[in-house]
Enzyme design. Structure first.
Site, PDB file in Angstrom:
ATOM      1  N   GLY A 161      43.582  61.670  27.615  1.00 21.22           N
ATOM      2  CA  GLY A 161      43.225  62.949  28.626  1.00 21.22           C
ATOM      3  C   GLY A 161      44.174  62.744  29.849  1.00 21.22           C
ATOM      4  N   GLU A 162      44.419  61.699  30.600  1.00 18.95           N
ATOM      5  CA  GLU A 162      44.908  61.712  31.822  1.00 18.95           C
ATOM      6  C   GLU A 162      46.622  61.579  31.211  1.00 18.95           C
ATOM      7  OE1 GLU A 162      43.678  58.058  33.674  1.00 18.95           O
ATOM      8  OE2 GLU A 162      41.718  58.455  33.441  1.00 18.95           O
ATOM      9  N   LYS A 166      38.484  41.108  28.319  1.00 20.15           N
ATOM     10  CA  LYS A 166      38.925  41.359  29.511  1.00 20.15           C
ATOM     11  C   LYS A 166      38.243  40.984  30.705  1.00 20.15           C
ATOM     12  CE  LYS A 166      41.625  45.308  27.537  1.00 20.15           C
ATOM     13  NZ  LYS A 166      41.927  46.850  27.572  1.00 20.15           N
ATOM     14  N   ASP A 170      25.811  52.282  29.666  1.00 20.20           N
ATOM     15  CA  ASP A 170      26.942  53.209  29.467  1.00 20.20           C
ATOM     16  C   ASP A 170      26.123  54.612  29.197  1.00 20.20           C
ATOM     17  OD1 ASP A 170      29.490  53.983  29.709  1.00 20.20           O
ATOM     18  OD2 ASP A 170      29.658  53.980  27.387  1.00 20.20           O
TER      19      ASP A 170
END
Length: 402
Positions: free
Chosen positions: A328-329, A16, A146
C-alpha cells in the site's frame, strides 16, 4: 536510568528483533535468517549502518539468546540502561487475546491451549515467549494483541451466523487482525488533524485486510476468526466456501492441520500464479504475458475493490481512503488500479502525486482536488506496541502501590 524496550517478531523461518528507547526511537534491529544453510544475523544500527554476523549461530530457536549476547557485546545493554519489557505481538483467537497481558502462568497456560486452535501461528510465538522468560529472567514479557483495536465493534459485526451459544462457548467469532497497524494509522490521522468520521483503511502487505474506521473506532474489518478470512493475500486464500475447503481436503488427502497450512501458505498469489507470492514478481510475470499471473493480479485488485465497497456500505458512506503497509505504501500501480474502480465513491487519483508516493514524508494525499482524500500513510506498529506496553506497565505499578 534509561528504559529500553525489546520487540520480538518471530516468523516460521526467521526472527526479527528491535531495541527501542522509551520515547520510541529505534536503537538497532536484528534479523536472523538462513542463507546457504547457515544462520546469520543482520544487525542494523540507528544510523543506518549494517553488519552481517555469523558467530556460531546454530538454532533458530535460540535467537533470543543470541540477541542478548549481541546487545551486550555491542554495548546496547549495560549498567546505565534497564530493559523495561519484551514485547511480542500475538494474533490469536479468543477474548483473552483480544487484550494485552503481562505474561504469567495463566497467560502461558492459555497460549498452550491456543496451540490447538491456531496450530500454525501460536506455537512459534509461544515458544519465543518461553525463551524470552528464560533468557531475561525478571524482565516483563508482554503480549500485545493484534486484534485489540477491533474489540469496539458491535456484536452484529463479530458473530458468524451460527448458534450463538456455541459461538460464546467455543469463542468462534470474528476477532479481526492487523489491529496494531490500524490503530497506528488512526492515531496518526488524529494527531495530524486529518481523521474524518468514515475511513476505509487498506493494510496491503504479505497479509492484507481492510478496516472501516468510524468516528475513530473500528467498525468492521475483513479478517475474522483467524487472519485467513477476507481478501486475497500473498499466500492466504482469503474468503472461501467451507464446502470448497472440504473438497480440497478430500482431493489432496489432507488432515485438518494440513488443510489449514495449505490455505494459509500455498494459496493467494502463490496458489493462483503457481510461481510466486511476491507482488513485484507477479507484475513482472503479468507484463510478460503469463496468464496465471494476469489472473492473480486481476483477482487481487478486484477483491480489494469489492472490500472497499463493503466497508463503505457498512458505514453508509465514505470520507477518506487510506493505503498502508508494504504494498500500500510503495506500489503506485496497485493504488492506481484499485482506485480506478472506485469513482462511484468519489475517489480519483492525482497521477503525479500517486507516482511520487510518500518520498520522505510520513503521509501524503494523492487525490485530485475534486476527490475525497486518498492518503498513503506509513504505519508504525512498533510505536503502538510500546505505547500500549507503557499503559499496561503503568497500570501494574498503580495496582502494586495501592
Amino acid at each position: 536510568m534509561e528504559k529500553l524496550f525489546l520487540v520480538t517478531n518471530p516468523g516460521s523461518s526467521s526472527r526479527k528483533y528491535a531495541l527501542y528507547h522509551d520515547d520510541e526511537r529505534l536503537i538497532c534491529s536484528l534479523h536472523f535468517e538462513t542463507e546457504n544453510k547457515a544462520l546469520i544475523c543482520t544487525l542494523k544500527r540507528a544510523d543506518g549502518s549494517c553488519v552481517k554476523l555469523t558467530d556460531g549461530f546454530k538454532r533458530i530457536a535460540d535467537t533470543i539468546r543470541y540477541t542478548r549476547d549481541i546487545l551486550l557485546k555491542e554495548g546496547y545493554l549495560n549498567d546505565g540502561v534497564e530493559l523495561a519489557a519484551i514485547l511480542a505481538r500475538v494474533a490469536a483467537t479468543g477474548e483473552f487475546f483480544s487484550d494485552d497481558h503481562i505474561v504469567d502462568e495463566d497467560c502461558l497456560r492459555r497460549l498452550e491451549e491456543e496451540k490447538r486452535r491456531a496450530p500454525l501461528h501460536v506455537p512459534v510465538i509461544a515458544a519465543e515467549i518461553s525463551e524470552c522468560l528464560k533468557t531475561f529472567p525478571g524482565v516483563p514479557v508482554i503480549t500485545i494483541s493484534d486484534s485489540h483495536f477491533h474489540h469496539t465493534r458491535d456484536d452484529v459485526h463479530k458473530y458468524y451466523a451460527i448458534d450463538t451459544d456455541l459461538a460464546d462457548r467455543a469463542e468462534i467469532k470474528r476477532y479481526g487482525y492487523h489491529g496494531l497497524s490500524m490503530g497506528a494509522v488512526r492515531n496518526y490521522m488524529r494527531d495530524q488533524g486529518i481523521l474524518v468520521p468514515r475511513v476505509v483503511a487498506c493494510h496491503l502487505g504479505s497479509g492484507a485486510s481492510l478496516t472501516a474506521i468510524k468516528d475513530g473506532y473500528s467498525y468492521d474489518t475483513t479478517m475474522g476468526y483467524t487472519p485467513l478470512e477476507g481478501v486475497m493475500m500473498a499466500t492466504r486464500c482469503g474468503d472461501l466456501d467451507p464446502a470448497a475447503a472440504s473438497a480440497i481436503q478430500r482431493e489432496l488427502g489432507f488432515n485438518e492441520e494440513g488443510l489449514e497450512e495449505y490455505l494459509n501458505r500455498q494459496c493467494g498469489l502463490l496458489g493462483v500464479t503457481g510461481k510466486t507470492n511476491d507482488m513485484r514478481e507477479v507484475i513482472e510475470l503479468r507484463d510478460n504475458s503469463d496468464p496465471r499471473a494476469e489472473l492473480a493480479y486481476d483477482m487481487y485488485i478486484y477483491r480489494i475493490q469489492r472490500a472497499i465497497g463493503e466497508m463503505a456500505a457498512a458505514m453508509h458512506g465514505l470520507d477518506a481512503l487510506v493505503f498502508t503497509a508494504t504494498i500500500g505504501e510503495r506500489n503506485a500501480m496497485i493504488r492506481h488500479d484499485i482506485v480506478a474502480g472506485c469513482g462511484y465513491l468519489n475517489l480519483f487519483l492525482d497521477e503525479a502525486k500517486n507516482k511520487a508516493g510518500l518520498g520522505d514524508a510520513l503521509h501524503v494525499n494523492i487525490a485530485t482536488k475534486k476527490s475525497l482524500p486518498i492518503y498513503v500513510i506509513q504505519t508504525n506498529e512498533t510505536d503502538a506496541m510500546i505505547r500500549r506496553a507503557k499503559i499496561l506497565l503503568g497500570e501494574q505499578k498503580n495496582k502494586a502501590q495501592k
